[in-house]
Motif scaffolding. Structure first.
Motif, PDB file in Angstrom:
ATOM      1  N   LEU A  49     -20.705 -23.130  71.298  1.00  0.00           N
ATOM      2  CA  LEU A  49     -21.666 -22.293  70.466  1.00  0.00           C
ATOM      3  C   LEU A  49     -20.787 -21.354  69.618  1.00  0.00           C
ATOM      4  N   ASP A  50     -21.025 -21.018  68.483  1.00  0.00           N
ATOM      5  CA  ASP A  50     -20.642 -20.321  67.494  1.00  0.00           C
ATOM      6  C   ASP A  50     -20.877 -18.902  67.725  1.00  0.00           C
ATOM      7  N   THR A  51     -19.954 -17.937  68.070  1.00  0.00           N
ATOM      8  CA  THR A  51     -20.534 -16.511  68.583  1.00  0.00           C
ATOM      9  C   THR A  51     -21.077 -15.843  67.232  1.00  0.00           C
ATOM     10  N   GLY A  52     -20.825 -16.197  66.172  1.00  0.00           N
ATOM     11  CA  GLY A  52     -21.317 -15.430  65.049  1.00  0.00           C
ATOM     12  C   GLY A  52     -22.955 -15.811  65.085  1.00  0.00           C
ATOM     13  N   GLY A  53     -23.396 -16.958  65.391  1.00  0.00           N
ATOM     14  CA  GLY A  53     -24.678 -17.399  65.605  1.00  0.00           C
ATOM     15  C   GLY A  53     -25.278 -16.554  66.736  1.00  0.00           C
ATOM     16  N   LEU A  54     -24.735 -16.402  67.766  1.00  0.00           N
ATOM     17  CA  LEU A  54     -25.233 -15.825  69.092  1.00  0.00           C
ATOM     18  C   LEU A  54     -25.258 -14.211  68.602  1.00  0.00           C
ATOM     19  N   ALA A  55     -24.427 -13.717  68.058  1.00  0.00           N
ATOM     20  CA  ALA A  55     -24.479 -12.263  67.609  1.00  0.00           C
ATOM     21  C   ALA A  55     -25.743 -12.175  66.725  1.00  0.00           C
TER      22      ALA A  55
END
Length: 296
Positions: free
Chosen positions: A141-147
């Motif tokens: 999971l791209d952490t930027g997407g989760l953010a």
């Protein structure tokens, strides 16, 4: 018995007794593999309505379709313990629902969190998975997407009218989804919210937001490659929004290297996660399932 909308409501008990809900489409369809639809974090069975109608009534091979509401979403009961809003518990809930329905094996379609649950099922009960469609989700999971997800859920928007709900979604997601038209945004708004005496309300437990608050997004999250590799013998279709912030091109390519038979679709002008009723996806998904089910 199916309603005029093409489905009926099914209620069952989770392993801990919580009352959970699913929609059943095409109850009498006799295709060998039913289809199980698993939505995203704060989403519900309504996300799959148009796709489910296609797969159950319009496809060349009509299938029974089961679209689940996780605990705390849609018509499933809210859990008083927020710690139970996790993919492990939710995977066990899905298995309980399948047992209640007498389904021992199925094709699975998972959007975002639903795809993570499929990864868990691959470790818990691999024999239940006959074919898999992952909608904008993978082992990394791209952490930027989760953010980005955390930023628009905290605080959760509280539109009171359909117009407000549509405008709220467009303000957050419009840049990632230039392909969508007014009808798409309206379906999204109706799927995400429920009508109450006070107007529209988000159709999920507000405590779900707490499950994201504790994540340290400055560090990479644990990858699920071992679970993904458990799908090596399962026919797999990976769908990615060209503008996705959660599933990177690099992760999709690595998925293809580890699962050489994996098929992919990139949906142009859509982000996380592509609307499965758009861009010719219902026909493509139906064709993939038919091909996967055909003996070689």
């Amino acid at each position: 018995m199916a309603s005029d909308e093409g489905f009926y409501d099914f209620f069952y008990a989770a392993p801990d007794g919580l009352k959970l809900h699913a929609r059943i489409y095409g109850e009498t369809n006799s295709a060998p593999w039913p289809v199980v639809c698993l939505p995203g974090l704060t989403r519900n069975a309504r996300d799959f309505h148009e796709l489910a109608l296609h797969l159950s009534a319009r496809a060349v091979v009509p299938r029974k379709v089961v679209a689940f509401d996780y605990r705390g979403r849609g018509q499933s009961a809210y859990d008083p313990d927020v710690k139970n809003y996790n993919v492990g518990v939710e995977a066990s809930d899905i298995l309980a629902g399948l047992a209640a329905l007498g389904i021992e094996e199925a094709a699975f379609i998972g959007t975002s969190r639903g795809g993570l649950i499929i990864h868990v099922l691959a470790a818990m009960r691999p024999e239940v998975l006959k074919a898999v469609v992952l909608n904008d989700i993978g082992p990394v999971l791209d952490t930027g997407g989760l953010a980005h997800i955390r930023s628009y859920l905290d605080p959760s928007p509280k539109p009171k009218t359909l117009v407000e709900a549509v405008n709220a979604q467009r303000s957050v997601h419009g840049g990632d989804f230039p392909a969508l038209v007014d009808a798409d945004w309206e379906r999204m708004a109706w799927a995400l919210n429920r009508q109450t005496d006070q107007g529209l309300m988000p159709d999920f437990d507000p405590k779900l937001v707490e499950t994201l608050a504790s994540l340290d997004l400055t560090q990479p999250l644990p990858a699920l490659w071992p679970q993904f590799e458990a799908l090596a013998a399962v026919p797999l279709l990976a769908i990615r929004g060209a503008n996705s912030r959660l599933l990177s091109v690099e992760t999709l390519e690595e998925m293809g290297r580890r699962h050489p038979a994996m098929k992919t679709i990139t949906v142009e002008e859509q982000g996380h996660a592509p609307f499965l009723e758009t861009s010719g996806l219902p026909g493509a998904i139906a064709a993939f399932l038919d091909q996967a089910e055909t003996p070689r």
